[in-house]
Each structure stands twice: as C-alpha cells, then as structure tokens.
Design a protein around this motif. Structure first.
Motif, PDB file in Angstrom:
ATOM      1  N   ARG A   4     -47.176  21.167 -50.079  1.00  0.00           N
ATOM      2  CA  ARG A   4     -47.864  22.019 -49.123  1.00  0.00           C
ATOM      3  C   ARG A   4     -48.631  21.111 -48.171  1.00  0.00           C
ATOM      4  NH1 ARG A   4     -44.645  25.321 -49.559  1.00  0.00           N
ATOM      5  NH2 ARG A   4     -44.842  27.299 -50.650  1.00  0.00           N
ATOM      6  N   VAL A   5     -48.710  21.526 -46.921  1.00  0.00           N
ATOM      7  CA  VAL A   5     -49.401  20.727 -45.909  1.00  0.00           C
ATOM      8  C   VAL A   5     -50.633  21.478 -45.427  1.00  0.00           C
ATOM      9  CG1 VAL A   5     -47.286  19.558 -45.179  1.00  0.00           C
ATOM     10  CG2 VAL A   5     -48.009  21.631 -44.005  1.00  0.00           C
ATOM     11  N   ARG A   6     -51.600  20.706 -44.957  1.00  0.00           N
ATOM     12  CA  ARG A   6     -52.817  21.276 -44.392  1.00  0.00           C
ATOM     13  C   ARG A   6     -53.417  20.286 -43.407  1.00  0.00           C
ATOM     14  NH1 ARG A   6     -57.124  18.627 -46.481  1.00  0.00           N
ATOM     15  NH2 ARG A   6     -56.972  17.764 -48.578  1.00  0.00           N
ATOM     16  N   ALA A   7     -54.384  20.766 -42.668  1.00  0.00           N
ATOM     17  CA  ALA A   7     -55.107  19.900 -41.740  1.00  0.00           C
ATOM     18  C   ALA A   7     -56.013  18.966 -42.529  1.00  0.00           C
ATOM     19  CB  ALA A   7     -55.944  20.737 -40.783  1.00  0.00           C
ATOM     20  N   PRO A   8     -56.217  17.750 -42.036  1.00  0.00           N
ATOM     21  CA  PRO A   8     -57.191  16.868 -42.697  1.00  0.00           C
ATOM     22  C   PRO A   8     -58.591  17.456 -42.530  1.00  0.00           C
ATOM     23  CG  PRO A   8     -55.941  15.679 -41.000  1.00  0.00           C
ATOM     24  CD  PRO A   8     -55.561  17.113 -40.911  1.00  0.00           C
ATOM     25  N   LYS A   9     -59.440  17.168 -43.468  1.00  0.00           N
ATOM     26  CA  LYS A   9     -60.830  17.616 -43.341  1.00  0.00           C
ATOM     27  C   LYS A   9     -61.488  16.819 -42.226  1.00  0.00           C
ATOM     28  CE  LYS A   9     -61.191  19.164 -48.033  1.00  0.00           C
ATOM     29  NZ  LYS A   9     -61.568  18.903 -49.380  1.00  0.00           N
ATOM     30  N   PRO A  10     -62.292  17.492 -41.395  1.00  0.00           N
ATOM     31  CA  PRO A  10     -62.949  16.755 -40.302  1.00  0.00           C
ATOM     32  C   PRO A  10     -63.884  15.697 -40.859  1.00  0.00           C
ATOM     33  CG  PRO A  10     -63.559  19.104 -40.278  1.00  0.00           C
ATOM     34  CD  PRO A  10     -62.633  18.890 -41.426  1.00  0.00           C
ATOM     35  N   LYS A  11     -63.934  14.577 -40.169  1.00  0.00           N
ATOM     36  CA  LYS A  11     -64.833  13.499 -40.575  1.00  0.00           C
ATOM     37  C   LYS A  11     -66.258  13.911 -40.224  1.00  0.00           C
ATOM     38  CE  LYS A  11     -61.438   9.883 -39.951  1.00  0.00           C
ATOM     39  NZ  LYS A  11     -61.011   8.737 -39.205  1.00  0.00           N
ATOM     40  N   ALA A  12     -67.172  13.535 -41.078  1.00  0.00           N
ATOM     41  CA  ALA A  12     -68.574  13.840 -40.826  1.00  0.00           C
ATOM     42  C   ALA A  12     -69.043  13.055 -39.611  1.00  0.00           C
ATOM     43  CB  ALA A  12     -69.420  13.487 -42.042  1.00  0.00           C
ATOM     44  N   ALA A  13     -69.754  13.725 -38.737  1.00  0.00           N
ATOM     45  CA  ALA A  13     -70.266  13.059 -37.539  1.00  0.00           C
ATOM     46  C   ALA A  13     -71.353  12.071 -37.944  1.00  0.00           C
ATOM     47  CB  ALA A  13     -70.823  14.090 -36.572  1.00  0.00           C
ATOM     48  N   ALA A  14     -71.368  10.946 -37.261  1.00  0.00           N
ATOM     49  CA  ALA A  14     -72.395   9.945 -37.518  1.00  0.00           C
ATOM     50  C   ALA A  14     -73.736  10.513 -37.081  1.00  0.00           C
ATOM     51  CB  ALA A  14     -72.083   8.661 -36.762  1.00  0.00           C
ATOM     52  N   PRO A  15     -74.780  10.264 -37.843  1.00  0.00           N
ATOM     53  CA  PRO A  15     -76.086  10.785 -37.438  1.00  0.00           C
ATOM     54  C   PRO A  15     -76.508  10.182 -36.113  1.00  0.00           C
ATOM     55  CG  PRO A  15     -76.295   9.334 -39.349  1.00  0.00           C
ATOM     56  CD  PRO A  15     -74.831   9.483 -39.053  1.00  0.00           C
ATOM     57  N   LYS A  16     -77.112  11.023 -35.287  1.00  0.00           N
ATOM     58  CA  LYS A  16     -77.584  10.541 -33.984  1.00  0.00           C
ATOM     59  C   LYS A  16     -78.827   9.692 -34.205  1.00  0.00           C
ATOM     60  CE  LYS A  16     -75.891  14.433 -31.340  1.00  0.00           C
ATOM     61  NZ  LYS A  16     -76.236  15.546 -30.450  1.00  0.00           N
ATOM     62  N   PRO A  17     -78.895   8.544 -33.510  1.00  0.00           N
ATOM     63  CA  PRO A  17     -80.095   7.718 -33.662  1.00  0.00           C
ATOM     64  C   PRO A  17     -81.299   8.449 -33.075  1.00  0.00           C
ATOM     65  CG  PRO A  17     -78.622   6.787 -32.013  1.00  0.00           C
ATOM     66  CD  PRO A  17     -77.927   7.963 -32.620  1.00  0.00           C
ATOM     67  N   GLN A  18     -82.422   8.325 -33.746  1.00  0.00           N
ATOM     68  CA  GLN A  18     -83.646   8.957 -33.265  1.00  0.00           C
ATOM     69  C   GLN A  18     -84.226   8.107 -32.141  1.00  0.00           C
ATOM     70  OE1 GLN A  18     -84.798  11.923 -34.262  1.00  0.00           O
ATOM     71  NE2 GLN A  18     -82.939  12.055 -35.491  1.00  0.00           N
ATOM     72  N   PRO A  19     -84.663   8.759 -31.065  1.00  0.00           N
ATOM     73  CA  PRO A  19     -85.238   7.976 -29.973  1.00  0.00           C
ATOM     74  C   PRO A  19     -86.531   7.311 -30.435  1.00  0.00           C
ATOM     75  CG  PRO A  19     -85.547  10.326 -29.592  1.00  0.00           C
ATOM     76  CD  PRO A  19     -84.676  10.175 -30.803  1.00  0.00           C
ATOM     77  N   ILE A  20     -86.759   6.136 -29.927  1.00  0.00           N
ATOM     78  CA  ILE A  20     -87.979   5.402 -30.238  1.00  0.00           C
ATOM     79  C   ILE A  20     -89.055   5.902 -29.289  1.00  0.00           C
ATOM     80  CG2 ILE A  20     -89.097   3.145 -30.279  1.00  0.00           C
ATOM     81  CD1 ILE A  20     -86.346   1.964 -30.933  1.00  0.00           C
ATOM     82  N   THR A  21     -90.151   6.339 -29.857  1.00  0.00           N
ATOM     83  CA  THR A  21     -91.250   6.835 -29.038  1.00  0.00           C
ATOM     84  C   THR A  21     -92.406   5.872 -29.138  1.00  0.00           C
ATOM     85  OG1 THR A  21     -92.188   8.103 -30.847  1.00  0.00           O
ATOM     86  CG2 THR A  21     -90.565   9.238 -29.481  1.00  0.00           C
ATOM     87  N   SER A  22     -93.290   5.987 -28.190  1.00  0.00           N
ATOM     88  CA  SER A  22     -94.444   5.094 -28.206  1.00  0.00           C
ATOM     89  C   SER A  22     -95.288   5.322 -29.451  1.00  0.00           C
ATOM     90  CB  SER A  22     -95.285   5.277 -26.945  1.00  0.00           C
ATOM     91  OG  SER A  22     -95.753   6.615 -26.874  1.00  0.00           O
TER      92      SER A  22
END
Length: 137
Positions: free
Chosen positions: A97-115
């Motif tokens: 049986r065939v199926r779609a691959p599971k989507p890859k987890a998105a890389a976490p977005k880097p948090q902006p550096i604040t003052s």
C-alpha cells in the motif's frame, strides 16, 4: 531451507521485498504497461529500487490524491510503500500500500534578539547584583 520469494523472482516489487517495513521512494518514471491478459496498469519506477511497482486502482488513487491525477507530476515526488494484509478474492494476502510521506516538522523560528535580552538579569534575580552593564555580564 529455501525461501519461495528467492525462487519466484519478479521484475516488480511485491510485499516481501519490503521486508516488513515501510520504505520511502522517489518516483523516476511512470509508464502504462499491458499485462498478459490485456489489462493495462501503471508501472512506477523508483530511484531507490531496481524493481518497479505495478499499481492497482487503490494505489493509483492514493498517489493521485497527494500528487495529482497527471502522472507526469509524480516524477520526483516521494511516496511511502508499506506491506499490508488485504482482502483479495475472499483471502487475506500480503500487498503493498502506498501513502504520502509524513510532512517534516518545520524548524523552529529563531527568536528575535531584543535589547531587553542584553540588559542583564531581571530585577531581584541573584545575578542582578553582579551584572555590570558596561561589560555585559
């Protein structure tokens, strides 16, 4: 002992070739083949396998569901092939049986550096007494 899968070799993938585990495969070609009984089936070739997969209607529809109905659009796409037990003509048989691959987890977005992140520890923190703003630590 002799394994019948080694005796009855085929040019096409069968469930036993998957050795009881799912496999990710990249489609390299899709062609229409006429079988000995005159029936036409889609035959899918893969980068990772020397053998091709003959598609039944279920597997063809599964691929079309995530790749689209035009087989040219399947080239370069990845599918997962997995062994499964299915009912066929009143018997339970091994199949692929065939199926779609599971989507890859998105890389976490880097948090902006604040003052605020460079102002030192928050007031009341034990390290606040030792923080020197001129040095930064």
């Amino acid at each position: 002992m002799v394994n019948i899968n080694n005796v009855f070799q085929s040019d096409y993938l069968k469930a036993a070739d998957l050795e009881d585990s799912p496999h990710l495969a990249t489609v390299t070609d899709v062609e229409l083949k006429t079988m000995n009984d005159g029936e036409q089936k889609l035959c899918v070739s893969f980068k990772e396998w020397d053998k091709s997969l003959l598609l039944n209607k279920t597997n063809a529809n599964n691929i079309a569901a995530f790749c689209g109905p035009e087989t040219d659009a399947w080239i370069g796409r990845q599918i997962v092939m997995a062994p499964a037990l299915v009912d066929y003509q009143g018997k339970t048989v091994e199949a692929i049986r065939v199926r779609a691959p599971k989507p890859k987890a998105a890389a976490p977005k880097p948090q902006p550096i604040t003052s605020a992140s460079h102002d030192g520890p928050p007031p009341g923190h034990p390290a606040a007494a030792e923080f020197d703003p001129e040095v930064g630590f």
